[in-house]
Scaffold this motif. Structure first.
Motif, PDB file in Angstrom:
ATOM      1  N   ASP A 192      -9.142  -8.358 -14.830  1.00  0.00           N
ATOM      2  CA  ASP A 192      -9.515  -7.488 -15.865  1.00  0.00           C
ATOM      3  C   ASP A 192      -8.293  -6.998 -16.701  1.00  0.00           C
ATOM      4  O   ASP A 192      -7.956  -7.366 -17.905  1.00  0.00           O
ATOM      5  N   LEU A 193      -7.169  -7.349 -16.139  1.00  0.00           N
ATOM      6  CA  LEU A 193      -5.477  -7.190 -17.611  1.00  0.00           C
ATOM      7  C   LEU A 193      -5.329  -8.644 -18.378  1.00  0.00           C
ATOM      8  O   LEU A 193      -5.471  -8.304 -19.463  1.00  0.00           O
ATOM      9  N   ASN A 194      -6.166  -9.957 -17.704  1.00  0.00           N
ATOM     10  CA  ASN A 194      -5.878 -11.263 -19.107  1.00  0.00           C
ATOM     11  C   ASN A 194      -6.751 -10.912 -19.409  1.00  0.00           C
ATOM     12  O   ASN A 194      -7.031 -11.921 -20.868  1.00  0.00           O
ATOM     13  N   VAL A 195      -7.946 -10.548 -19.343  1.00  0.00           N
ATOM     14  CA  VAL A 195      -9.090 -10.198 -20.063  1.00  0.00           C
ATOM     15  C   VAL A 195      -8.644  -9.353 -21.373  1.00  0.00           C
ATOM     16  O   VAL A 195      -8.707 -10.152 -22.814  1.00  0.00           O
ATOM     17  N   LEU A 196      -7.735  -8.571 -21.412  1.00  0.00           N
ATOM     18  CA  LEU A 196      -6.904  -7.422 -22.599  1.00  0.00           C
ATOM     19  C   LEU A 196      -5.816  -9.104 -22.948  1.00  0.00           C
ATOM     20  O   LEU A 196      -5.874  -8.639 -24.269  1.00  0.00           O
ATOM     21  N   ARG A 197      -5.153  -9.720 -22.029  1.00  0.00           N
ATOM     22  CA  ARG A 197      -4.371 -10.010 -22.763  1.00  0.00           C
ATOM     23  C   ARG A 197      -4.212 -11.403 -22.869  1.00  0.00           C
ATOM     24  O   ARG A 197      -4.078 -12.205 -24.214  1.00  0.00           O
ATOM     25  N   ALA A 198      -5.719 -11.891 -23.223  1.00  0.00           N
ATOM     26  CA  ALA A 198      -6.263 -12.994 -24.068  1.00  0.00           C
ATOM     27  C   ALA A 198      -6.610 -12.214 -25.081  1.00  0.00           C
ATOM     28  O   ALA A 198      -6.592 -13.495 -25.777  1.00  0.00           O
ATOM     29  N   ARG A 199      -7.179 -11.653 -25.496  1.00  0.00           N
ATOM     30  CA  ARG A 199      -7.301 -10.554 -26.941  1.00  0.00           C
ATOM     31  C   ARG A 199      -6.551 -10.337 -27.826  1.00  0.00           C
ATOM     32  O   ARG A 199      -6.403 -10.701 -28.685  1.00  0.00           O
ATOM     33  N   ALA A 200      -4.979 -10.364 -26.854  1.00  0.00           N
ATOM     34  CA  ALA A 200      -3.938 -10.043 -27.751  1.00  0.00           C
ATOM     35  C   ALA A 200      -3.262 -11.345 -27.995  1.00  0.00           C
ATOM     36  O   ALA A 200      -2.329 -11.147 -28.050  1.00  0.00           O
ATOM     37  N   LYS A 201      -3.277 -12.456 -27.260  1.00  0.00           N
ATOM     38  CA  LYS A 201      -3.162 -13.477 -27.266  1.00  0.00           C
ATOM     39  C   LYS A 201      -1.922 -13.583 -26.346  1.00  0.00           C
ATOM     40  O   LYS A 201      -0.515 -13.926 -28.262  1.00  0.00           O
ATOM     41  N   ALA A 202      -1.392 -12.354 -25.896  1.00  0.00           N
ATOM     42  CA  ALA A 202      -0.459 -12.708 -24.518  1.00  0.00           C
ATOM     43  C   ALA A 202      -0.099 -13.383 -23.861  1.00  0.00           C
ATOM     44  O   ALA A 202      -1.794 -14.181 -22.860  1.00  0.00           O
ATOM     45  N   PRO A 203       0.018 -13.821 -22.610  1.00  0.00           N
ATOM     46  CA  PRO A 203       0.764 -14.873 -21.658  1.00  0.00           C
ATOM     47  C   PRO A 203      -0.354 -14.101 -20.264  1.00  0.00           C
ATOM     48  O   PRO A 203      -0.060 -13.492 -20.864  1.00  0.00           O
ATOM     49  N   ASN A 204      -0.535 -14.547 -19.772  1.00  0.00           N
ATOM     50  CA  ASN A 204      -0.706 -13.920 -19.100  1.00  0.00           C
ATOM     51  C   ASN A 204      -0.513 -13.000 -17.577  1.00  0.00           C
ATOM     52  O   ASN A 204       0.707 -13.756 -17.401  1.00  0.00           O
ATOM     53  N   VAL A 205      -0.263 -12.110 -16.634  1.00  0.00           N
ATOM     54  CA  VAL A 205       0.309 -11.435 -16.166  1.00  0.00           C
ATOM     55  C   VAL A 205       1.099 -12.666 -15.147  1.00  0.00           C
ATOM     56  O   VAL A 205       0.192 -13.274 -14.161  1.00  0.00           O
ATOM     57  N   ALA A 206       1.953 -12.350 -14.697  1.00  0.00           N
ATOM     58  CA  ALA A 206       2.452 -13.287 -14.079  1.00  0.00           C
ATOM     59  C   ALA A 206       3.001 -12.770 -12.572  1.00  0.00           C
ATOM     60  O   ALA A 206       3.501 -12.810 -11.336  1.00  0.00           O
ATOM     61  N   ALA A 207       2.339 -11.096 -12.581  1.00  0.00           N
ATOM     62  CA  ALA A 207       2.206 -10.205 -11.479  1.00  0.00           C
ATOM     63  C   ALA A 207       2.007 -11.114  -9.702  1.00  0.00           C
ATOM     64  O   ALA A 207       0.817 -11.217 -10.000  1.00  0.00           O
ATOM     65  N   THR A 208       2.367 -10.822  -8.803  1.00  0.00           N
ATOM     66  CA  THR A 208       1.574 -11.525  -7.109  1.00  0.00           C
ATOM     67  C   THR A 208       1.482 -10.129  -6.754  1.00  0.00           C
ATOM     68  O   THR A 208       0.187 -10.703  -5.874  1.00  0.00           O
ATOM     69  N   SER A 209       2.588  -9.297  -5.800  1.00  0.00           N
ATOM     70  CA  SER A 209       2.044  -7.931  -5.326  1.00  0.00           C
ATOM     71  C   SER A 209       1.325  -7.417  -5.888  1.00  0.00           C
ATOM     72  O   SER A 209       1.187  -6.892  -7.257  1.00  0.00           O
ATOM     73  N   GLN A 210       1.109  -5.953  -4.943  1.00  0.00           N
ATOM     74  CA  GLN A 210       0.264  -5.525  -5.376  1.00  0.00           C
ATOM     75  C   GLN A 210       1.251  -4.121  -6.811  1.00  0.00           C
ATOM     76  O   GLN A 210       0.790  -3.575  -6.859  1.00  0.00           O
ATOM     77  N   SER A 211       2.574  -3.648  -5.447  1.00  0.00           N
ATOM     78  CA  SER A 211       3.567  -3.306  -5.991  1.00  0.00           C
ATOM     79  C   SER A 211       3.568  -3.621  -8.474  1.00  0.00           C
ATOM     80  O   SER A 211       3.498  -3.050  -8.605  1.00  0.00           O
ATOM     81  N   SER A 263       2.610  -1.983 -11.627  1.00  0.00           N
ATOM     82  CA  SER A 263       3.683  -1.649 -12.728  1.00  0.00           C
ATOM     83  C   SER A 263       2.900  -2.739 -14.279  1.00  0.00           C
ATOM     84  O   SER A 263       3.269  -2.019 -14.828  1.00  0.00           O
ATOM     85  N   ALA A 264       2.204  -3.400 -13.811  1.00  0.00           N
ATOM     86  CA  ALA A 264       1.627  -4.822 -14.939  1.00  0.00           C
ATOM     87  C   ALA A 264       0.345  -3.748 -15.727  1.00  0.00           C
ATOM     88  O   ALA A 264       0.899  -3.181 -16.879  1.00  0.00           O
ATOM     89  N   VAL A 265      -0.180  -3.155 -14.753  1.00  0.00           N
ATOM     90  CA  VAL A 265      -0.667  -2.164 -16.187  1.00  0.00           C
ATOM     91  C   VAL A 265      -0.475  -0.946 -16.574  1.00  0.00           C
ATOM     92  O   VAL A 265      -0.803  -0.349 -17.507  1.00  0.00           O
TER      93      VAL A 265
END
Length: 459
Positions: A371-390, A394-396
């Motif tokens: 879901d975050l990457n849908v918005l990142r793609a629209r904004a021409k920003a790099p994909n989210v690099a987070a992996t853990s829940q925390s 934080s990325a949200v």
């Protein structure tokens, strides 16, 4: 389409002008006899008047979410904005009073229509059902903002003057229970909007079944009911009535975009270009408030992508404490970007991402990161690099800054996530725990005997 919305705004302005003596005083002083709803021809003007009341609270609604938090620096001479910039808010603050007055104005007009419309003969049942549902939607919205801004507030469900002149606070939880009741009733009775329907032309202005579900998604997010928040956000996204704009810059520069779920519009004849509570004037005209260094660093980062268009820099503005940056989201009517958006589709992706992350649904097509990457793609920003829940949570939080900055969410987000003390104490030495709620306006305490000793703690 633009012509239609301008016409609607003008109608609303005309209706309000005819009721100035009714709507200008505080809710306890409203005179029900001055509002007219006696025959079928009165229904549409009354309905437009209710949305005009919502429009009246929109600017101060944005200020609550943005000015109370870490988004702005005071850059001018207005006392009200200085209090927000220095984090020394008082019960006499004009913005605090404006939001209170306007949200109760919205509640009052909604209550009036809810009381009167069932008694008006000759109104088609479908119209009656739709308008009654819209009034519950609007009353719910006003109470939701009121409870999350001031905490415990008076529960106003009538237009009876004697009752409303002496009405005490009701617990925030009980106000929110009424909000849920109103929004669930609205969801049941509001008109369905199908993809491709001509009704989608007006779906940013008037409530429909999908916009009620969007509000319920926000409600359940605030209540930490993650499963319900995910479910309702998914229903809104999957309905395909709203669609993300391909270019984020259009969110900044255009009114009534195709992702707008609830938006209040202004015309050239009533453009709020000047005045103490005008976003256009405060952000662009006088630059009474400017973006804080903290929000500038986030919006100008690589992860923000094209969402840096929310703010702009002009070296000519550099002077003293002025950092040269300006908020660009609220322009003028002739530039087609002076409306105030109360909810749009991007928020649904963010709600679903947060709800999924809280349920530890992080990866895959149905995960928070997608879901975050849908918005990142629209904004021409790099994909989210987070992996853990925390890390994903934080990325949200950061993504809500990138995507929703200056749309009235930040303070409410910090409070509901328990992050407000950590963030705001670092932001301002004047931050105090009492600022988790706005004060009850001093004028309301003086007018309403039931509020005499009921000021919020610390004020």
């Amino acid at each position: 389409m633009t012509r239609f919305f301008r016409y609607t705004a003008i109608l609303a302005t005309a209706w309000l002008a005819s009721c100035t003596t009714v709507l200008e005083p505080k809710p306890v002083d409203l005179l029900v006899d001055n509002l007219v709803l006696n025959e079928p021809a009165d229904v549409e003007p009354a309905r437009i008047g209710a949305y005009a009341a919502l429009r009246g609270m929109a600017a101060s609604n944005m200020m609550a979410g943005d000015f109370t938090a870490d988004y702005i620096r005071h850059n001018g001479t207005f006392t009200d904005e200085r209090e927000f910039g220095t984090k020394q808010i008082t019960p006499s603050n004009g913005v605090v009073a404006s939001l209170w007055s306007n949200l109760y104005r919205t509640i009052y007009v909604a209550n009036f229509i809810l009381e009167r419309l069932p008694t008006v003969s000759g109104v088609p049942e479908a119209t009656r059902k739709q308008v009654m549902a819209e009034m519950k939607f609007l009353r719910g919205y006003a109470n939701f903002i009121g409870a999350n801004t001031y905490g415990d507030i008076p529960k106003v469900t009538t237009t009876d003057q004697a009752t409303n002149r002496n009405i005490p606070k009701t617990a925030k939880a009980d106000i929110l229970a009424l909000v849920l009741e109103d929004w669930k009733a609205a969801e049941a009775d509001l008109a369905s909007i199908e993809p491709g329907s001509t009704a989608t032309v007006v779906n940013g202005t008037y409530a429909n079944k999908i916009s009620a579900r969007a509000m319920l998604a926000r409600y359940y997010l605030y209540q930490k009911n993650w499963a319900q928040a995910e479910q309702y956000a998914t229903q809104v996204i999957d309905a395909k009535v709203y669609a993300l704009e391909p270019n984020f810059e259009d969110i900044v520069n255009k009114d009534f975009t195709k992702e707008s779920i609830l938006e209040v519009g202004y015309a050239l004849t009533d453009d709020p270009g000047t005045g103490a509570f005008s976003l256009t004037n405060l952000y662009l005209g006088r630059r009474e408030v400017i973006p804080s260094d903290q929000v500038i660093l986030l919006l100008a980062s690589t992860e923000s992508g094209t969402r840096r268009a929310t703010i702009s820099f002009n070296s000519a503005n550099l002077n003293g404490d002025d950092n040269g940056w300006t908020v660009q989201k609220y322009g003028t009517a002739d530039n087609d970007n002076n409306n105030i958006v109360l909810m749009r589709l991007a928020e649904m992706y963010l709600i679903r991402a947060e709800a999924r992350a809280q349920q530890n649904k992080l990866t895959g097509a149905n995960g928070a990161i997608a879901d975050l990457n849908v918005l990142r793609a629209r904004a021409k920003a790099p994909n989210v690099a987070a992996t853990s829940q925390s890390e994903v949570l934080s990325a949200v939080e950061r993504e809500r800054v990138y995507e929703l900055a200056f749309e009235g969410h930040r303070w409410f987000d910090l409070i509901r996530t328990g992050r407000v003390q950590a963030v705001m104490s670092a932001f301002s030495p004047n931050w105090n725990v009492k600022y988790e709620r706005w004060p009850i306006p001093q004028g309301e305490i003086q007018r309403n005997p039931a509020l005499k000793d009921a000021q919020n703690p610390g004020y």
